[in-house]
Design an enzyme around this catalytic site. Structure first.
Site, mmCIF file in Angstrom:
data_model
loop_
_atom_site.group_PDB
_atom_site.id
_atom_site.type_symbol
_atom_site.label_atom_id
_atom_site.label_comp_id
_atom_site.label_asym_id
_atom_site.label_seq_id
_atom_site.Cartn_x
_atom_site.Cartn_y
_atom_site.Cartn_z
ATOM 1 N N ASP A 223 -0.174 -0.846 0.030
ATOM 2 C CA ASP A 223 -1.439 -1.470 -0.343
ATOM 3 C C ASP A 223 -2.133 -0.632 -1.398
ATOM 4 O OD1 ASP A 223 -4.385 -2.572 1.538
ATOM 5 O OD2 ASP A 223 -3.517 -3.255 -0.325
ATOM 6 N N THR A 224 -3.373 -0.348 -1.193
ATOM 7 C CA THR A 224 -4.271 0.284 -2.134
ATOM 8 C C THR A 224 -3.814 1.650 -2.620
ATOM 9 O OG1 THR A 224 -5.937 -0.770 -0.752
ATOM 10 C CG2 THR A 224 -6.723 0.772 -2.397
ATOM 11 N N VAL A 225 -4.142 1.979 -3.873
ATOM 12 C CA VAL A 225 -3.999 3.341 -4.375
ATOM 13 C C VAL A 225 -5.397 3.901 -4.588
ATOM 14 C CG1 VAL A 225 -1.810 2.824 -5.492
ATOM 15 C CG2 VAL A 225 -3.920 2.639 -6.817
#
Length: 409
Positions: A223-225
């Site tokens: 998912d998110t970085v």
């Protein structure tokens, strides 16, 4: 874990800090005070296959280097964290910017936010298409809010979504980028594979497969970085960017854009407090309902950072009453806190910061990288749950301590 590396012309002493596995890396440098600062980045909490471990680590190294280059040039935390995020977004291996997961319609829609610990200003975009680097739009929104009210006394926006966000970005000089240029072979093959599964599965089974984090579909899990930074003045900043869940409904906005959920940064307002910065990753709905970024920031004011984060992840996330109906709570965080060292408070000739940095996750793995402005290169690590631990019900936590400083000749 390994201690931070320092360049050869700095004085280094290493000693145990406490019994939680942390080491104190103490550096006193005789260089310019602006050659200080620290960055911690992550390439997502989810599942990172061994076959792609090299690529994940490499992009984290590059992101750290970009941030440190800004710090060494005298840039502040906000500039450095933006530089790190642009590098993470540009990698085809991360689920942010180029290479983002595709939604049900086969389109790229990105979320991102950024927060400045000095001003406490925040900027965010949600379900944004047609822009290569969503973090640059978030950064510009933050900057515009600092300029004051618009014509006729209107309050400038800090959070824009969809077509309106795209139009605002273009009108403020951020170039458009066609979706097809942000789509990679990896994201497109993942979309086609998921679409076939959905066509063959029943509705209930479809939901289970999309939300699961099995090894078969890595793109749905990563998912998110994000990144957190402290600069030579002691300012902190945090940022986060995501392409969201694979096969999400068009218009869905994840935690990466939500205030207090995707990232948090807050300078200490008193010498007795810590400056803190947090960036999260994982299942957006779980992170939104628990406001995990701000919860972790608040927890970092406790005496023992390691224990405080452990308790926050357990009590405010895994066992949160807001997620009582969930049996698999997926997420991860990177956190830093810093304060002025004792000798710096006693002498005007010494500027020193004590930086504690940690990461924790309930997913199978999380890829991180970190570097100080006094280091010759970044360190990277893929953290994994202990053997036998169940993703979504157990957690891993690691971290370290770095002492940054400059002394006058």
């Amino acid at each position: 874990m390994e201690n931070l590396e320092n360049s050869s012309d700095s004085k280094e002493t290493v000693s145990p800090l406490n019994n939680s596995g942390f080491k104190l890396n103490s550096t006193i440098s005789h260089r310019d005070g602006k050659n200080m600062g620290f960055v911690l980045v992550h390439a997502g909490a989810g599942y990172h296959s061994e076959s792609k471990a090299k690529e994940y680590k490499h992009v984290c190294k590059r992101a750290c280097q970009k941030a440190v280059d800004r710090l060494r040039a005298g840039g502040l935390a906000l500039e450095a964290v933006t530089a790190a995020l642009v590098e993470l977004e540009d990698s085809p291996f991360t689920n942010a910017g180029t290479g983002s997961n595709l939604n049900l319609s086969g389109e790229v829609e990105c979320d991102a936010s950024i927060m400045d610990g000095k001003s406490l200003n925040y900027g965010a975009v949600g379900a944004l298409s047609g822009i290569k680097n969503p973090v640059l739009v978030s950064r510009r929104l933050l900057s515009e809010t600092q300029k004051g009210k618009l014509s006729a006394g209107r309050i400038p926006p800090c959070f824009l979504v969809g077509k309106g966000a795209e139009q605002w970005a273009i009108s403020h000089g951020i170039p458009a980028c066609p979706t097809e240029k942000m789509t990679t072979k990896f994201s497109l093959s993942g979309y086609k594979r998921n679409k076939r599964k959905m066509e063959l599965a029943e509705q209930v089974e479809t939901k289970r497969r999309i939300q699961s984090c099995g090894h078969e579909n890595n793109s749905a899990c990563l998912d998110t970085v994000g990144a957190v930074v402290v600069d030579w003045e002691g300012n902190v900043a945090a940022a986060v960017s995501s392409g969201g869940l694979a096969m999400k409904h068009p218009g869905r906005v994840g935690q990466a854009a939500h205030y207090g959920c995707g990232c948090w940064a807050e300078n200490a307002r008193d010498v007795s407090l810590y400056s803190t910065a947090v960036s999260t990753s994982g299942s957006g709905e779980h992170l939104i309902r628990t406001m995990l970024a701000r919860e972790c920031s608040t927890a970092m004011q406790a005496e023992n950072a390691h224990q405080a984060l452990l308790e926050a992840m357990q009590n405010k996330f895994i066992s949160s009453p807001f997620l009582a109906g969930e049996d698999c709570v997926l997420g991860g965080v990177i956190v830093l806190r810093c304060c002025t060292c004792g000798e710096a408070q006693r002498s005007e000739d010494i500027q020193a910061l004590l930086v504690e940095f940690l990461w924790s996750h309930t997913t199978e793995s999380m890829c991180v990288g970190y570097m100080s402005a006094q280091d010759s290169k970044a360190r990277t690590h893929i953290s994994r749950l202990p053997p036998g631990a169940v993703a979504g019900q157990s957690l891993a936590i690691e971290g370290g301590v770095c002492r940054l400083g400059t002394a006058s000749d």
